[in-house]
Design an enzyme around this catalytic site. Structure first.
Site, PDB file in Angstrom:
ATOM      1  N   ASP A  10       0.806  -1.216   0.000  1.00 50.30           N
ATOM      2  CA  ASP A  10       0.000   0.000   0.000  1.00 50.30           C
ATOM      3  C   ASP A  10       0.842   1.271   0.000  1.00 50.30           C
ATOM      4  OD1 ASP A  10      -2.314  -1.435  -0.086  1.00 50.30           O
ATOM      5  OD2 ASP A  10      -2.871  -1.128   2.005  1.00 50.30           O
ATOM      6  N   ASP A  41      -2.829  11.415  22.623  1.00 52.92           N
ATOM      7  CA  ASP A  41      -1.599  11.083  21.909  1.00 52.92           C
ATOM      8  C   ASP A  41      -1.619  11.658  20.503  1.00 52.92           C
ATOM      9  OD1 ASP A  41      -0.491   9.746  24.010  1.00 52.92           O
ATOM     10  OD2 ASP A  41      -0.778   7.731  23.188  1.00 52.92           O
TER      11      ASP A  41
END
Length: 254
Positions: free
Chosen positions: A44, A144
């Protein structure tokens, strides 16, 4: 489709390079400037990079998996390539544009086919202010990170972060937090495709943040704007009956 009008390219992996040699020997090789289609051999990551480069020529890209992750790739086979290309289903993808302002004043722009991700770059959680079309929607997200995903990218990083899988024809974007600490239970939002998403970084020196458009990273960001680009199209080909819409549905029942 005439195989003499195919341009093959491959990632650096051994399997991909070996496949490249065999396919060129069998079907020939056209320069990209004179090709009708690009056949990409890898995973990918290669597909995303190839779509970016092929857009300037308006060429469709047909991938065959010779890498690791191959959600955007077709199964590898050296047989009947002309017939597979002739019957392939085409999906048109519109990318996201990221505009990242760094602490030193530099402004960096990049395109993303899958997602734009905002990530803490130090030991402390990021603090982000979120605006949609210039209107504040969240004064402070402690996390995060967060990401904005296209439908095409919704099964990638977005899905790993527990974001929703979006139908490929949906005119929406997914805004997904990563390890949100406050508000702890916030799971993100589904936004109109035309929405302009802005992240402002609180305490950037103490809590540094980086932004990544797919794999292109910008560090020490203070403000990141993200929006869909309607006038840029990436054309991706899938084997008949195995198009991106079918893959997205199938992924939800895996």
């Amino acid at each position: 489709m005439d195989s003499r009008k195919i341009h093959f390219l491959a990632s650096d992996g051994v399997l991909a390079r070996e496949a490249l040699t065999r396919l060129i020997a069998r079907y020939g090789q056209r320069p990209a400037a004179g090709a009708d289609v690009i056949v990409a051999l890898g995973g990918d990551g290669l597909m995303l990079a190839t779509l970016q480069s092929a857009e300037a020529r308006g060429l469709p890209v047909y991938g065959m998996n010779r890498g690791t992750v191959g959600f955007l790739m077709n199964n590898y086979s050296e047989e009947q390539l002309d017939e597979r290309l002739a019957s392939a289903e085409e999906t048109v993808i519109h990318p996201l544009r990221m505009r990242a302002e760094r602490a030193d004043g530099e402004v960096v722009e990049a395109l993303a086919i899958n997602e734009v991700s905002i990530l803490r770059a130090g030991p402390q959680a990021a603090k982000l202010r979120i605006l949609i079309d210039g209107r504040e929607r969240m004064a402070e997200l402690v996390c995060d990170g967060a990401l904005v995903s296209t439908p095409a990218g919704s099964t990638a990083y977005n899905y790993s972060a527990h974001g929703p899988i979006l139908p490929i024809k949906a005119e929406v974007l997914a805004l997904t937090p990563m390890a949100a600490f406050r508000p702890r239970r916030w799971r993100g939002a589904i936004l109109p495709k035309e929405a302009r998403v802005t992240f402002e970084v609180h305490e950037p020196e103490k809590r540094p943040v980086s932004a990544a458009a797919d794999s292109f990273e910008v560090r020490d960001c203070e403000r990141i704007e993200i929006e869909s680009v309607a006038d840029i199209e990436h054309r991706i080909l899938f084997d008949h009956g195995h198009g991106l819409e079918e893959r997205l549905i199938r992924e939800q029942f895996a």
